[in-house]
Design an enzyme around this catalytic site. Sequence first.
Site, mmCIF file in Angstrom:
data_model
loop_
_atom_site.group_PDB
_atom_site.id
_atom_site.type_symbol
_atom_site.label_atom_id
_atom_site.label_comp_id
_atom_site.label_asym_id
_atom_site.label_seq_id
_atom_site.Cartn_x
_atom_site.Cartn_y
_atom_site.Cartn_z
ATOM 1 N N GLY A 244 0.833 -1.201 0.000
ATOM 2 C CA GLY A 244 0.000 0.000 0.000
ATOM 3 C C GLY A 244 0.866 1.250 0.000
ATOM 4 O O GLY A 244 2.023 1.221 -0.427
ATOM 5 N N SER A 245 0.313 2.331 0.517
ATOM 6 C CA SER A 245 1.010 3.618 0.483
ATOM 7 C C SER A 245 2.143 3.661 1.512
ATOM 8 O O SER A 245 2.170 2.883 2.470
ATOM 9 C CB SER A 245 0.029 4.744 0.800
ATOM 10 O OG SER A 245 -0.381 4.630 2.150
ATOM 11 N N ARG A 247 2.522 5.953 3.621
ATOM 12 C CA ARG A 247 1.909 6.400 4.884
ATOM 13 C C ARG A 247 1.395 5.183 5.678
ATOM 14 O O ARG A 247 1.661 5.036 6.869
ATOM 15 C CB ARG A 247 0.743 7.342 4.556
ATOM 16 C CG ARG A 247 0.298 8.226 5.692
ATOM 17 C CD ARG A 247 -0.596 9.345 5.138
ATOM 18 N NE ARG A 247 -1.680 8.793 4.325
ATOM 19 C CZ ARG A 247 -2.857 8.418 4.802
ATOM 20 N NH1 ARG A 247 -3.133 8.562 6.077
ATOM 21 N NH2 ARG A 247 -3.781 7.912 4.015
ATOM 22 N N GLU A 266 5.755 -3.483 1.010
ATOM 23 C CA GLU A 266 5.878 -3.178 -0.423
ATOM 24 C C GLU A 266 5.032 -1.932 -0.650
ATOM 25 O O GLU A 266 3.821 -1.994 -0.787
ATOM 26 C CB GLU A 266 5.379 -4.383 -1.217
ATOM 27 C CG GLU A 266 5.957 -4.446 -2.608
ATOM 28 C CD GLU A 266 4.959 -3.985 -3.648
ATOM 29 O OE1 GLU A 266 5.056 -2.803 -4.030
ATOM 30 O OE2 GLU A 266 4.096 -4.783 -4.026
ATOM 31 N N CYS A 300 2.195 -0.066 -8.649
ATOM 32 C CA CYS A 300 3.328 0.438 -7.858
ATOM 33 C C CYS A 300 4.507 0.689 -8.777
ATOM 34 O O CYS A 300 5.355 1.521 -8.502
ATOM 35 C CB CYS A 300 3.769 -0.576 -6.821
ATOM 36 S SG CYS A 300 2.483 -1.041 -5.727
HETATM 37 C C1 UN1 Z 1 1.973 -3.707 -7.623
HETATM 38 O O1 UN1 Z 1 1.708 -2.746 -8.341
HETATM 39 O O2 UN1 Z 1 1.715 -3.694 -6.400
HETATM 40 O O3 UN1 Z 1 5.660 -5.618 -11.835
HETATM 41 C C2 UN1 Z 1 2.525 -4.992 -8.125
HETATM 42 C C3 UN1 Z 1 4.454 -5.404 -11.996
HETATM 43 C C4 UN1 Z 1 3.483 -6.450 -11.524
HETATM 44 C C5 UN1 Z 1 3.249 -6.340 -10.064
HETATM 45 C C6 UN1 Z 1 2.915 -4.971 -9.571
HETATM 46 N N1 UN1 Z 1 4.008 -7.742 -11.842
HETATM 47 O O4 UN1 Z 1 4.030 -4.380 -12.528
#
Ligand code: UN1
Length: 516
Positions: A244-245, A247, A266, A300
């Site tokens: 998540g974020s 924060r 993560e 992410c």
């Molecule tokens: C995420 O955005 O939390 O590498 C995971 C990637 C994906 C996983 C992203 N296999 O973009």
Amino acid sequence: MQNAKDLLKRLGIDRHPRLLPCGGADSITSECPATGEPIGTVRLDTAVELEATIVRCVAVQKAWRMLPAPQRGEIVRQIGEEFRKHKNDLGELVTREAGKIRAEGLGEIQECIDIADFSVGLSRQLYGNSMHSERPSHRMFEQWHPLGTIGCITAFNFPAAVWAWNSMLAATCGNATIWKPSLITPIVAIACNEVAQRVMQTQTIFRPAYGDPRDVFGLVIGRDSEVGERMVADRRLPLISATGSCRMGRKVGQVVAGRLGRALLELGGNNAIIVMPDADMKLVERAVVFGAVGTAGQRCTSTRRLIVHESIVEKLTDKLTHLYASIKIGDPMDEATLMGPLIHAETKNAMKSAIEQAVAQGCHVKCGGLPGLAKYDNRPGYFCEPTIISVPKGVVPAICREETFAPILYIFSVKNFEEAMEIHNGVDQGLSSAIFTDSVRSAERFLSHQGSDCGIANVNLGTSGAEIGGAFGGEKDTGGGRESGSDSWKQYMRRQTCTVNWGTDLPLAQGIRFGD
Ligand code: UN1
């Protein structure tokens, strides 16, 4: 709504006890971000249900850990097979509930299959080292034991895969998992958990005397204040894996550290691609569009910054602006669509605010921008146009240091590799990174200790779309955790160093003489 009903039926969860015929105080209704249509209403768990789940999962884990790892792997293999069978429907559910396009919804379920396959092999490879003892007639080695019951908190944007990364490894390592999914994507969670639980239910080799085999894969769906915070603080869960974020991660990290537990975090990214003048521009264009526009910028790993050599920046910006204009935005179920909606209204507001701040900080909107947001205001769903923003030379506006979970790409113009690297590493986050170059020297410098400070560093491919075989995660404010492949499994186990004396004397280490 009929579509959703049929889909839940095909997945065999239309009569699931968690799904309610209508809403109430202790429930939430999940809606499709593309249409606003309800998908289903889910009963929320309270602290009482969380407590019962922890008790059940902790009890069943004591039996699960007795099963030899290759036998656990065999069961995980069957779960992978179930994911294969339901890939199409589960992928569609991801598309309907999280709004990502069809190809990406299917890709997400493929990640679940891949990590299950990986785990099957791993179940015969939970290796420990052996060392030569300094003492005669002594044998020294290390072994890995299951950790216990794992808490897994996931975000809306990867509503299935991140749980699979955690729970497939955790199960193979002899643990139970309690999953707390995002309240935005509870139905994907119910469907995926059901796939795993159905396989558990049919096991003949695993019928624990106490407990239900399905509790190897526990699920709680509830509010942070009711279940999330309690989970994080609970000493019966030795590892909390949270996505998540930054924060959120800071809070989780502190609470888990306070009880001396293990946290696998993560968190946010602010991923950049560096483009050198010797780059293959066809590759750059494809990687940037997939990285910045894919999943509507809600990975992410999404590309948020493009750091380009000044000799090619104008041409590349024009080309990207042109390409952005041809991107089909709309119904994520339509095969031609490349960008679906944002997840909810707040994200659209956050995107608006980021664009306003960028302009106030001296940047220029090249495409998308506020008109690209307003264009969709009177339609159902949270759509927008992807946005390119050009940053004036020599400054790094504050907004570019933040992760806005939306399709905004900031383009920087730089004089040389050194300046590119300084801008690249000059943010708080450190998840994914890439350079495009045909120069071995530039590529190796980028990968060297003076280069990218991220957990993921790529040459001639983009920042998003990592394979499950590598360890996934990042440095700095991204939280330092590593999930998925490589030796990430070690976090789901406890290491034990063992020494056996098979001699007839008791020599002491370090040559200590003690009453000799
Ligand atoms: C995420 O955005 O939390 O590498 C995971 C990637 C994906 C996983 C992203 N296999 O973009």
